[in-house]
Design a protein around this motif. Structure first.
Motif, mmCIF file in Angstrom:
data_model
loop_
_atom_site.group_PDB
_atom_site.id
_atom_site.type_symbol
_atom_site.label_atom_id
_atom_site.label_comp_id
_atom_site.label_asym_id
_atom_site.label_seq_id
_atom_site.Cartn_x
_atom_site.Cartn_y
_atom_site.Cartn_z
ATOM 1 N N SER A 167 -1.424 -19.294 10.668
ATOM 2 C CA SER A 167 -1.055 -17.916 10.345
ATOM 3 C C SER A 167 -1.588 -17.530 8.963
ATOM 4 N N LYS A 202 -9.517 -10.389 11.344
ATOM 5 C CA LYS A 202 -8.099 -10.611 11.677
ATOM 6 C C LYS A 202 -7.928 -10.552 13.187
ATOM 7 N N THR A 252 -4.983 -11.058 16.383
ATOM 8 C CA THR A 252 -3.566 -11.163 16.714
ATOM 9 C C THR A 252 -3.358 -12.239 17.767
ATOM 10 N N ASN A 294 2.720 -13.010 18.031
ATOM 11 C CA ASN A 294 3.289 -12.164 16.983
ATOM 12 C C ASN A 294 2.671 -12.425 15.618
ATOM 13 N N LYS A 319 -0.726 -12.871 12.902
ATOM 14 C CA LYS A 319 -2.104 -12.526 12.565
ATOM 15 C C LYS A 319 -2.792 -13.787 12.055
#
Length: 310
Positions: free
Chosen positions: A230, A270, A272, A275, A277
């Motif tokens: 993350s 970036k 996804t 939930n 990034k």
């Protein structure tokens, strides 16, 4: 470059010429399903492979940066990491710092210029720290009948491979290809500082082999079992806040020539995942895959530029 490439292609074609042999079995029958590979053909195959390596590295040169070595640099801040990565893009095949096209080692003033450090005292302090940590060393070398002091980078951290040189036989499974021109173009921008390059260096240890996504287990080839890193976790490894990292990756771009056009591509994309990034490093800047980079691996960077430039 095209003249050199054409000549090398001609050499490769000559090397591919094979001697033909007729194989006759114990019953006196000709066996067309059996191929004989002679010692000469094995030597020819080896030379063809070396030519391919040479063409690849000469047309889009890169340095292998060791992923595991990044952990050894935990005491360095992002700025120092950036300086060290920039230095690695100037090594030759023996890990000596040398400007491309030059025959002699880089002088201190040239190294300082490459790092974009105006203050001589600051430069000396940085180089002394790198030397004290064993990241680089100085050695006298004899070239063209004269002695020169040269700076070398420890090959535990990076190396280049070609058809000759001390690092010819080094294993590349745990190394990332960092493209020399791309990284230097990133750093040459006025808006980019050494700390920004340090973010790229830190990302190298998390780089997934095929996708270029930052993951916690980069040596897991199967994406089904890869664990995405993350942005929050990556920011923690950089010792900066998540918001500060967001700002950096938003502003961090570099000029890239693509199909004859000059584009300003993002260094990070970036993505996804559920939930969270997560980040993907631009493979035109650094990647683990060998050979040419498939278009689908960097497609989102081109598409993002298209949307941004409308």
């Amino acid at each position: 470059m095209s003249v050199v490439k054409n000549e090398m292609d001609k050499v490769e074609q000559r090397l591919r010429a094979r001697e033909t042999f007729t194989v006759i079995d114990a019953n006196g029958e000709i066996r067309e399903d059996v191929r004989v590979i002679t010692a000469l053909q094995e030597e020819q195959a080896r030379k063809i492979k070396e030519l391919k390596i040479y063409k690849q590295t000469s047309e889009n040169p890169f340095v292998f940066v060791e992923m595991g070595a990044v952990n050894k640099l935990s005491t360095l801040d992002n700025k120092m990491l950036g300086y060290f990565l920039v230095l690695q893009t100037y090594i030759d095949y023996n890990n000596m710092l040398r400007n491309r096209g030059d025959k002699l080692p880089m002088k201190n003033v040239e190294i300082r210029r490459a790092l974009n450090i105006s203050n001589r005292g600051t430069f000396n302090k940085i180089m002394a720290q790198f030397e004290e940590m064993g990241l680089l060393y100085r050695k006298d070398v004899e070239l063209y009948g004269k002695q020169y002091e040269a700076v070398f980078i420890n090959n535990e951290y990076c190396f280049r491979k070609g058809i000759s040189g001390e690092n010819k036989g080094k294993n590349t499974k745990s190394a990332v290809r960092v493209f020399l021109d791309s990284l230097q173009d990133v750093y040459a921008q006025e808006k980019v500082n050494a700390g920004d390059v340090g973010i790229i260096y830190r990302a190298i240890e998390f780089l997934h082999l095929e996708s270029n996504i930052l993951v916690t287990n980069p040596f897991e080839r199967d994406l089904l079992f890869a664990q995405a890193l993350s942005i929050k976790e990556f920011a923690k490894s950089l010792k900066i806040t998540k918001d500060a990292l967001y700002k950096k990756i938003r502003d961090l771009t570099y000029p890239c020539e693509y199909n004859g056009e000059l584009l300003e591509l993002k260094v990070f994309a970036k993505i996804t995942v559920g939930n969270e990034k997560v980040l993907k490093l631009n493979p035109l800047l650094a990647c683990r895959q060998s050979g040419s980079i498939p278009k689908d691996v960097y497609a989102e960077f081109i598409l993002e530029y298209n949307n941004r430039s409308k």
